[in-house]
Design an enzyme around this catalytic site. Structure first.
Site, PDB file in Angstrom:
ATOM      1  CG  ASP A  35     -10.632  -1.708  -0.427  1.00  0.00           C
ATOM      2  OD1 ASP A  35     -10.164  -2.683  -1.046  1.00  0.00           O
ATOM      3  OD2 ASP A  35     -10.184  -1.321   0.663  1.00  0.00           O
ATOM      4  CB  THR A 132       4.260   4.591   6.853  1.00  0.00           C
ATOM      5  OG1 THR A 132       5.172   3.926   7.709  1.00  0.00           O
ATOM      6  CG2 THR A 132       4.893   4.664   5.470  1.00  0.00           C
ATOM      7  CG  ASP A 133       6.955   5.110  11.587  1.00  0.00           C
ATOM      8  OD1 ASP A 133       6.697   4.240  10.729  1.00  0.00           O
ATOM      9  OD2 ASP A 133       7.157   4.835  12.793  1.00  0.00           O
ATOM     10  CD  GLU A 134       7.464   0.697   7.789  1.00  0.00           C
ATOM     11  OE1 GLU A 134       8.130   0.138   6.924  1.00  0.00           O
ATOM     12  OE2 GLU A 134       6.573   0.127   8.453  1.00  0.00           O
ATOM     13  CE1 TYR A 157       3.603   0.623   2.909  1.00  0.00           C
ATOM     14  CE2 TYR A 157       5.157   0.650   4.743  1.00  0.00           C
ATOM     15  CZ  TYR A 157       3.916   0.971   4.215  1.00  0.00           C
ATOM     16  OH  TYR A 157       3.000   1.633   4.980  1.00  0.00           O
ATOM     17  CB  SER A 158       9.654   2.899   3.442  1.00  0.00           C
ATOM     18  OG  SER A 158      10.890   2.315   3.125  1.00  0.00           O
ATOM     19  CE  LYS A 161       1.866   5.038   2.439  1.00  0.00           C
ATOM     20  NZ  LYS A 161       0.405   5.070   2.103  1.00  0.00           N
ATOM     21  CG  LEU A 197       5.491  -9.038  15.369  1.00  0.00           C
ATOM     22  CD1 LEU A 197       6.275 -10.296  15.025  1.00  0.00           C
ATOM     23  CD2 LEU A 197       6.409  -8.046  16.090  1.00  0.00           C
ATOM     24  CG  ASN A 256      10.361  -6.607  16.532  1.00  0.00           C
ATOM     25  OD1 ASN A 256       9.585  -5.664  16.688  1.00  0.00           O
ATOM     26  ND2 ASN A 256      11.047  -6.779  15.416  1.00  0.00           N
TER      27      ASN A 256
HETATM   28  P1  NAD Z   1      -4.102  -2.893   4.596  1.00  0.00           P
HETATM   29  O1  NAD Z   1      -3.104  -3.622   3.738  1.00  0.00           O
HETATM   30  O2  NAD Z   1      -4.727  -3.593   5.738  1.00  0.00           O
HETATM   31  O3  NAD Z   1      -5.289  -2.353   3.675  1.00  0.00           O
HETATM   32  C1  NAD Z   1      -5.064  -1.749   2.438  1.00  0.00           C
HETATM   33  C2  NAD Z   1      -6.407  -1.612   1.730  1.00  0.00           C
HETATM   34  O4  NAD Z   1      -6.164  -0.987   0.460  1.00  0.00           O
HETATM   35  C3  NAD Z   1      -7.095  -2.950   1.438  1.00  0.00           C
HETATM   36  O5  NAD Z   1      -8.456  -2.858   1.751  1.00  0.00           O
HETATM   37  C4  NAD Z   1      -6.880  -3.145  -0.059  1.00  0.00           C
HETATM   38  O6  NAD Z   1      -7.914  -3.889  -0.673  1.00  0.00           O
HETATM   39  C5  NAD Z   1      -6.855  -1.705  -0.550  1.00  0.00           C
HETATM   40  N1  NAD Z   1      -6.123  -1.576  -1.821  1.00  0.00           N
HETATM   41  C6  NAD Z   1      -4.903  -2.060  -2.132  1.00  0.00           C
HETATM   42  N2  NAD Z   1      -4.594  -1.789  -3.401  1.00  0.00           N
HETATM   43  C7  NAD Z   1      -5.642  -1.096  -3.910  1.00  0.00           C
HETATM   44  C8  NAD Z   1      -5.919  -0.526  -5.185  1.00  0.00           C
HETATM   45  N3  NAD Z   1      -5.062  -0.635  -6.198  1.00  0.00           N
HETATM   46  N4  NAD Z   1      -7.078   0.147  -5.360  1.00  0.00           N
HETATM   47  C9  NAD Z   1      -7.967   0.262  -4.341  1.00  0.00           C
HETATM   48  N5  NAD Z   1      -7.781  -0.280  -3.132  1.00  0.00           N
HETATM   49  C10 NAD Z   1      -6.613  -0.956  -2.911  1.00  0.00           C
HETATM   50  O7  NAD Z   1      -3.335  -1.585   5.048  1.00  0.00           O
HETATM   51  P2  NAD Z   1      -3.409  -0.788   6.435  1.00  0.00           P
HETATM   52  O8  NAD Z   1      -2.462  -1.386   7.379  1.00  0.00           O
HETATM   53  O9  NAD Z   1      -4.826  -0.597   6.824  1.00  0.00           O
HETATM   54  O10 NAD Z   1      -2.792   0.617   5.970  1.00  0.00           O
HETATM   55  C11 NAD Z   1      -3.628   1.641   5.450  1.00  0.00           C
HETATM   56  C12 NAD Z   1      -2.790   2.859   5.125  1.00  0.00           C
HETATM   57  O11 NAD Z   1      -2.116   3.323   6.295  1.00  0.00           O
HETATM   58  C13 NAD Z   1      -1.679   2.586   4.095  1.00  0.00           C
HETATM   59  O12 NAD Z   1      -1.598   3.702   3.250  1.00  0.00           O
HETATM   60  C14 NAD Z   1      -0.433   2.428   4.929  1.00  0.00           C
HETATM   61  O13 NAD Z   1       0.711   2.805   4.192  1.00  0.00           O
HETATM   62  C15 NAD Z   1      -0.719   3.390   6.067  1.00  0.00           C
HETATM   63  N6  NAD Z   1      -0.068   3.065   7.349  1.00  0.00           N
HETATM   64  C16 NAD Z   1      -0.196   1.816   7.894  1.00  0.00           C
HETATM   65  C17 NAD Z   1       0.401   1.550   9.117  1.00  0.00           C
HETATM   66  C18 NAD Z   1       0.259   0.199   9.791  1.00  0.00           C
HETATM   67  O14 NAD Z   1       0.887  -0.040  10.818  1.00  0.00           O
HETATM   68  N7  NAD Z   1      -0.559  -0.702   9.285  1.00  0.00           N
HETATM   69  C19 NAD Z   1       1.138   2.537   9.778  1.00  0.00           C
HETATM   70  C20 NAD Z   1       1.246   3.803   9.172  1.00  0.00           C
HETATM   71  C21 NAD Z   1       0.632   4.063   7.966  1.00  0.00           C
HETATM   72  P1  TYD Z   2       5.508  -5.746  10.623  1.00  0.00           P
HETATM   73  O1  TYD Z   2       4.299  -6.035  11.449  1.00  0.00           O
HETATM   74  O2  TYD Z   2       5.687  -6.442   9.325  1.00  0.00           O
HETATM   75  O3  TYD Z   2       5.578  -4.159  10.445  1.00  0.00           O
HETATM   76  P2  TYD Z   2       6.778  -3.227   9.843  1.00  0.00           P
HETATM   77  O4  TYD Z   2       7.755  -4.076   9.142  1.00  0.00           O
HETATM   78  O5  TYD Z   2       6.024  -2.352   8.916  1.00  0.00           O
HETATM   79  O6  TYD Z   2       7.348  -2.520  11.032  1.00  0.00           O
HETATM   80  O7  TYD Z   2       6.789  -6.074  11.505  1.00  0.00           O
HETATM   81  C1  TYD Z   2       7.006  -5.467  12.773  1.00  0.00           C
HETATM   82  C2  TYD Z   2       8.371  -5.894  13.271  1.00  0.00           C
HETATM   83  O8  TYD Z   2       8.335  -7.310  13.511  1.00  0.00           O
HETATM   84  C3  TYD Z   2       9.482  -5.684  12.245  1.00  0.00           C
HETATM   85  O9  TYD Z   2      10.677  -5.326  12.938  1.00  0.00           O
HETATM   86  C4  TYD Z   2       9.651  -7.050  11.602  1.00  0.00           C
HETATM   87  C5  TYD Z   2       9.316  -8.012  12.714  1.00  0.00           C
HETATM   88  N1  TYD Z   2       8.690  -9.310  12.306  1.00  0.00           N
HETATM   89  C6  TYD Z   2       9.169 -10.498  12.833  1.00  0.00           C
HETATM   90  O10 TYD Z   2      10.127 -10.525  13.627  1.00  0.00           O
HETATM   91  N2  TYD Z   2       8.552 -11.670  12.446  1.00  0.00           N
HETATM   92  C7  TYD Z   2       7.507 -11.699  11.561  1.00  0.00           C
HETATM   93  O11 TYD Z   2       7.005 -12.808  11.223  1.00  0.00           O
HETATM   94  C8  TYD Z   2       7.012 -10.447  11.056  1.00  0.00           C
HETATM   95  C9  TYD Z   2       5.847 -10.416  10.091  1.00  0.00           C
HETATM   96  C10 TYD Z   2       7.634  -9.278  11.469  1.00  0.00           C
END
Ligand code: NAD
Ligand code: TYD
Length: 351
Positions: A35, A132-134, A157-158, A161, A197, A256
């Site tokens: 990381d 991600t589903d995005e 972002y999406s 990915k 959120l 939301n």
């Molecule tokens: P997060 O942002 O909490 O963590 C990301 C981690 O990656 C951090 O520890 C960061 O230090 C590390 N990182 C970032 N850039 C890096 C680099 N260049 N080299 C090495 N490490 C690096 O993310 P998360 O929410 O835990 O998501 C993890 C994975 O799951 C991602 O690939 C994300 O796309 C995917 N994902 C997340 C969600 C969600 O709801 N959070 C849903 C579906 C998929």
């Molecule tokens: P988020 O947690 O950023 O996840 P994602 O955009 O990847 O789905 O946001 C979840 C939902 O909440 C999204 O529809 C955006 C909305 N949102 C708010 O309404 N207020 C906020 O401050 C944030 C961060 C998100």
């Protein structure tokens, strides 16, 4: 050691749960967490397992090609679970470049290193890419994303990915790299960075700050407890079919605004506030540009083929999450100081 596993992004939200699960469930695996420790990476997420014999931390930026190659020479990895990414949609709107570097170039660096390291003996190896589903875009009122849904990413972002998913599949088809991919819906639970959120709302309610709801709050997300995602990752890593994709979702769609109302009522109870107090903090703010309307996952393939199913009811999962944030104030306060404060002001002032 039976297997040496590389987990990237293991100091982040989901990665830390995956690292803990693998270190504790598989004592005969050596788990290497690589990381970069960006703003989102926090080793405090995994202090409970950091001194385990079968765990190593390697501070690595996956964008640095040589650093990735060095890592693969130092350890003979049998498997990779790739979670490291820039993960926040709003940040991808204010600064897309980092998403291209980490999510696309970083993934290619790992694919190249795995390809050259596994060239002679690909048997039993697996490169598991977490997505991600995005990538599927935005749904209307009806329908669910399946593994066959065409990609239609709409945020930087999406799009980054989606690009990495395509590259992972291309390395499978072109070079025979053993890969598997999963696309998951929105996660929630302990250790999530408070820019997302649910933890953002919990923290603001606790501190009597406005809860920023984008647009009309009508957007829908399908929420999954992080440990359910972690269990799915474990299952897919061990039993997923090479070359396949699995969708992971909670079958748990919420607008939301409805989610925020439930959270307010849980918080009122936990903070001994009169019911209805926290709802007064709800503040509608300017919408996110290109805000996807609805995400919803059909996870029947994973359920039918590998026997996975999500466990806690949403209210139970949310309550567990609230309890965690209320009893881990030091974790939260450390994150909320410094850089994050500047980000919050930039993102929300004048919105
Ligand atoms: P997060 O942002 O909490 O963590 C990301 C981690 O990656 C951090 O520890 C960061 O230090 C590390 N990182 C970032 N850039 C890096 C680099 N260049 N080299 C090495 N490490 C690096 O993310 P998360 O929410 O835990 O998501 C993890 C994975 O799951 C991602 O690939 C994300 O796309 C995917 N994902 C997340 C969600 C969600 O709801 N959070 C849903 C579906 C998929
Ligand atoms: P988020 O947690 O950023 O996840 P994602 O955009 O990847 O789905 O946001 C979840 C939902 O909440 C999204 O529809 C955006 C909305 N949102 C708010 O309404 N207020 C906020 O401050 C944030 C961060 C998100």
């Amino acid at each position: 050691m039976k297997r040496i596993i590389l987990i990237t992004g293991g100091a982040g939200f989901i990665g830390s749960h995956v690292v803990r699960r693998f270190v504790t469930r598989y004592p005969d695996y050596l788990v290497v967490n690589a990381d970069k420790l960006t703003y989102a990476g926090n080793l405090e997420n995994i202090t409970d397992i950091e001194s385990n014999q079968n765990y190593r931390f390697e501070k690595t930026d996956i964008v640095n090609k040589q650093a990735v190659l060095d890592l693969f020479s130092k350890y003979s990895f049998d498997g990779v679970i790739h979670l490291a990414a820039e993960s926040h949609v709003d940040r991808s709107i204010t600064g897309p470049d980092e998403f291209v570097f980490t999510n696309i170039i970083g993934t290619v660096n790992l694919l190249n290193a795995a390809r050259s390291s596994w060239k002679e003996h690909p048997e039993g190896k697996v490169f598991y890419h977490i997505s991600t589903d995005e990538v599927y875009g935005s749904l209307g009122k009806e329908g669910l994303f399946t593994e066959e849904t065409a990609y239609d990413p709409r945020s930087p972002y999406s799009a980054s990915k989606a690009s990495s998913d395509h590259l992972v599949r291309a390395y499978h088809h072109t070079f025979g790299l053993p890969v598997v991919i999963s696309n998951c819906s929105n996660n929630y639970g302990p250790n999530q960075f408070p820019e997302k959120l649910i933890p953002l709302a919990i923290n603001n309610i606790k501190n009597n700050k406005p809860i920023p709801v984008y647009g009309k709050g009508e957007n829908i997300r399908d929420w999954l407890y992080v440990e359910d995602h972690s269990a799915a990752i474990d299952l897919i890593f061990h039993k997923g079919k090479v070359g396949d994709t699995y969708n992971i979702g909670g079958n748990n769609e919420w607008k939301n605004i409805d989610l925020i109302r439930i959270l307010c009522s849980i918080m009122d109870k936990k903070l001994n506030r009169q019911n209805g107090t926290s709802e007064k903090l709800i503040t509608y703010v300017k919408d996110r540009p290109g805000h996807d309307m609805r995400y919803a996952i059909d996870s029947s393939k994973l359920q039918n083929e590998l026997g996975w199913s999500p466990i806690p009811e949403f209210s139970e999962g949310l309550e567990k999450t609230v309890d965690w944030y209320l009893s881990n104030t030091t974790w939260l306060e450390r994150i909320l100081s410094g850089e994050y404060e500047k980000y919050y002001d930039m993102m929300y002032s004048g919105r």
